[in-house]
Design an enzyme around this catalytic site. Structure first.
Site, PDB file in Angstrom:
ATOM      1  N   HIS A   3       6.178   7.405   9.230  1.00 17.59           N
ATOM      2  CA  HIS A   3       7.481   6.752   9.064  1.00 17.59           C
ATOM      3  C   HIS A   3       8.526   7.734   8.547  1.00 17.59           C
ATOM      4  CE1 HIS A   3       6.339   2.768  10.116  1.00 17.59           C
ATOM      5  NE2 HIS A   3       5.602   2.515   9.051  1.00 17.59           N
ATOM      6  N   HIS A  32       0.012   7.278   7.722  1.00 19.33           N
ATOM      7  CA  HIS A  32       0.902   6.272   8.310  1.00 19.33           C
ATOM      8  C   HIS A  32       2.310   6.398   7.735  1.00 19.33           C
ATOM      9  CE1 HIS A  32       1.591   2.014   9.818  1.00 19.33           C
ATOM     10  NE2 HIS A  32       2.535   2.101   8.894  1.00 19.33           N
ATOM     11  N   GLU A  33       2.416   6.499   6.409  1.00 19.13           N
ATOM     12  CA  GLU A  33       3.738   6.535   5.775  1.00 19.13           C
ATOM     13  C   GLU A  33       4.478   7.829   6.056  1.00 19.13           C
ATOM     14  OE1 GLU A  33       4.992   3.946   4.819  1.00 19.13           O
ATOM     15  OE2 GLU A  33       3.211   2.710   4.583  1.00 19.13           O
ATOM     16  N   HIS A  44       6.290   1.479  13.994  1.00 17.62           N
ATOM     17  CA  HIS A  44       4.981   0.871  14.184  1.00 17.62           C
ATOM     18  C   HIS A  44       4.660   0.780  15.669  1.00 17.62           C
ATOM     19  CE1 HIS A  44       5.260  -1.188  10.023  1.00 17.62           C
ATOM     20  NE2 HIS A  44       4.411  -0.176   9.960  1.00 17.62           N
ATOM     21  N   THR A  81      -3.469   5.553   4.802  1.00 17.97           N
ATOM     22  CA  THR A  81      -2.177   4.970   4.453  1.00 17.97           C
ATOM     23  C   THR A  81      -1.101   6.038   4.365  1.00 17.97           C
ATOM     24  OG1 THR A  81      -3.219   3.174   3.206  1.00 17.97           O
ATOM     25  CG2 THR A  81      -0.916   3.646   2.706  1.00 17.97           C
ATOM     26  N   LEU A  90       0.832  -1.198   0.000  1.00 19.32           N
ATOM     27  CA  LEU A  90       0.000   0.000   0.000  1.00 19.32           C
ATOM     28  C   LEU A  90       0.863   1.243   0.000  1.00 19.32           C
ATOM     29  CD1 LEU A  90      -2.893  -0.874   2.467  1.00 19.32           C
ATOM     30  CD2 LEU A  90      -2.800  -1.123  -0.012  1.00 19.32           C
ATOM     31  N   GLY A  91       2.038   1.171   0.618  1.00 22.71           N
ATOM     32  CA  GLY A  91       2.914   2.330   0.659  1.00 22.71           C
ATOM     33  C   GLY A  91       4.196   2.025   1.388  1.00 22.71           C
ATOM     34  N   THR A 132       2.222   4.883  24.399  1.00 18.57           N
ATOM     35  CA  THR A 132       1.540   3.878  23.581  1.00 18.57           C
ATOM     36  C   THR A 132       1.687   2.514  24.251  1.00 18.57           C
ATOM     37  OG1 THR A 132       3.489   3.435  22.207  1.00 18.57           O
ATOM     38  CG2 THR A 132       1.982   5.164  21.460  1.00 18.57           C
ATOM     39  N   TRP A 165       3.310  -1.445  17.374  1.00 16.72           N
ATOM     40  CA  TRP A 165       3.595  -2.728  18.018  1.00 16.72           C
ATOM     41  C   TRP A 165       5.094  -3.046  18.001  1.00 16.72           C
ATOM     42  CZ3 TRP A 165       1.734  -2.084  13.175  1.00 16.72           C
ATOM     43  CH2 TRP A 165       2.379  -2.727  12.134  1.00 16.72           C
TER      44      TRP A 165
END
Length: 435
Positions: free
Chosen positions: A250, A246-247, A256, A243, A196-197, A272, A258
């Site tokens: 980064h 999110h990118e 991420h 998406t 997705l990216g 978090t 998790w």
């Protein structure tokens, strides 16, 4: 929250299959790719991450109303007209991004009460570039037809995907020190969407030396699959139009949520909760890890750095915001302009428009001040404010039309200046020092 050593921040918003709607992480491909370019870069990535983390704890949580406005250029690389998405989808995507980073999206009300105390406005905004690298006016949207039908691969090969950034079959980056480059293309392979990216995080020093050389300067930026731009055409298991949010997270150095590992791995954000794995969909009952002491919180599926559905994602946290803003200042400090809220330093309306301070920027700590309609019976003051609205310099100046201030050598960066009388502000402006 546990503090275990983690390898590297960035991973790709994973492999997506239209039928199974399962997402997996592309981090392994990313690590192999970087290590193949420059062995040892993984260690340098961590050093940069933790340096920024340390700075974020100190500086950026008290920046008040300062908004960092990032200049963006979209490269639409297409093989056919279906991939050549309309400008309207770019505008809609910018709206999604700005709402997400400013926490003005309507679904912030869906943030669970347990996480609302840490939910944060990043005070980061995105605008289409108005001037291109050659000084010409631009819409901030570049279109390039390609002979390649797609840029995805299975298994994931980032060398193949990065071809979208090249002159031969893609669209060459604008100066990545000056612009956030976002490439939109088809990331499918053999009829299925491979990614997705993806985005590269900051990996070098503030002057872009060192580990940054591991990823060529022209590759810095974000790549997204064309079908998740503006409007989501995938199922609700997809991160959809979040998406790109999110990118960009980064790109600004976030990992991420998790930590790309099990419960013994961390994303190093204190606010978090730990999680065992990525989440999909929007199951608010998910709790994959027991916190090692203290309150046992569920997985923060609302967070943009998870893989939860676009209708579920609605927040960054205070620590994530601090990390992104610090990374901007340390590693990407020429892609944004600072927008200062004048209310934060209690400025009053300007009453003289002809008054000026020059040169601006200044490189040697010397500025000339010109004031119109000077009165010998008035007292004049020149003041500098930092971006937190604090007075860092103040000096009475002569009641003359022209004069020089030559004692500003210690100041570096962006400041707000004022020329004031006892009762009025004659001029307010932004002064770039040491440039």
């Amino acid at each position: 929250m546990s503090k275990f050593l983690f390898l590297v921040s960035l991973a790709f918003l994973g492999l997506f299959n239209r039928v199974s709607a399962q997402a997996t992480c592309g981090q392994e491909a990313y690590l192999k790719y970087l290590e193949s370019i420059q062995p040892g870069v993984q260690k340098q990535l961590d050093s940069a991450f933790f340096a920024a983390l340390g700075q974020s704890k100190i500086k950026t949580k008290n920046e008040g109303d300062t908004v960092l406005e990032i200049k963006v250029v979209f490269h639409i690389v297409y093989n056919n007209q279906t991939q050549n998405i309309d400008d309207s989808l770019i505008f809609k995507q910018l709206k999604v991004m700005n709402e997400a980073f400013r926490r003005t999206n309507s679904d912030t009300s869906e943030t669970r009460d347990i996480f609302k105390p840490v939910a944060a406005d990043a005070r980061i905004e995105f605008v289409l570039a108005k001037i291109d690298p050659n000084g010409n006016p631009t819409t901030g949207i570049v279109r390039q037809q390609s002979i390649r039908p797609f840029f995805g691969s299975s298994p994931v090969n980032l060398g193949f995907a990065d071809l979208v950034k090249g002159r031969n079959v893609g669209s060459e980056a604008w100066n990545t020190r000056e612009y956030l480059n976002i490439w939109i293309c088809d990331l499918s392979a053999n009829g299925s969407v491979a990614l997705l990216g993806f985005a590269y995080p900051p990996v070098g020093a503030a002057n872009w030396n060192g580990a940054y050389n591991a990823v060529a300067e022209g590759l810095q930026g974000v790549v997204c699959h064309y079908e998740v731009v503006g409007e989501n055409t995938f199922s609700q298991s997809s991160t959809g139009n979040k998406t790109m949010v999110h990118e960009v997270g980064h790109y600004l150095g976030l990992r991420h949520i998790w930590g790309d590992g099990g419960c013994a791995v961390d994303d190093y954000m204190d606010d978090t909760p730990i999680a065992r794995r990525a989440n999909s969909g929007c199951n608010k009952g998910t709790n994959t890890c027991i916190e090692p002491g203290g309150e046992d919180l569920p997985d923060m599926i609302e967070n943009y750095m998870d893989y939860s559905s676009q209708d579920c994602q609605n927040t960054f946290t205070n620590d994530q915001v601090a990390q992104m803003r610090t990374n901007l200042r340390l590693f990407r400090n020429r892609i944004y302009e600072e927008q200062i809220s004048v209310d934060s330093i209690e400025l009053v309306k300007e009453v003289v428009t002809q008054t000026a301070v020059y040169p601006n920027p200044t490189v040697d700590g010397r500025v000339m001040i010109y004031m119109s309609e000077v009165s010998s019976e008035e007292t004049y003051t020149f003041a500098l404010y930092n971006l937190l609205g604090q007075v860092v310099y103040q000096k009475n100046i002569a009641a003359v039309e022209r004069q020089e201030l030559a004692d500003l050598q210690e100041f570096r960066g962006s400041y707000i200046y004022q020329i004031k009388t006892r009762n009025d502000v004659l001029l307010t402006g932004k002064l770039m020092m040491g440039w």
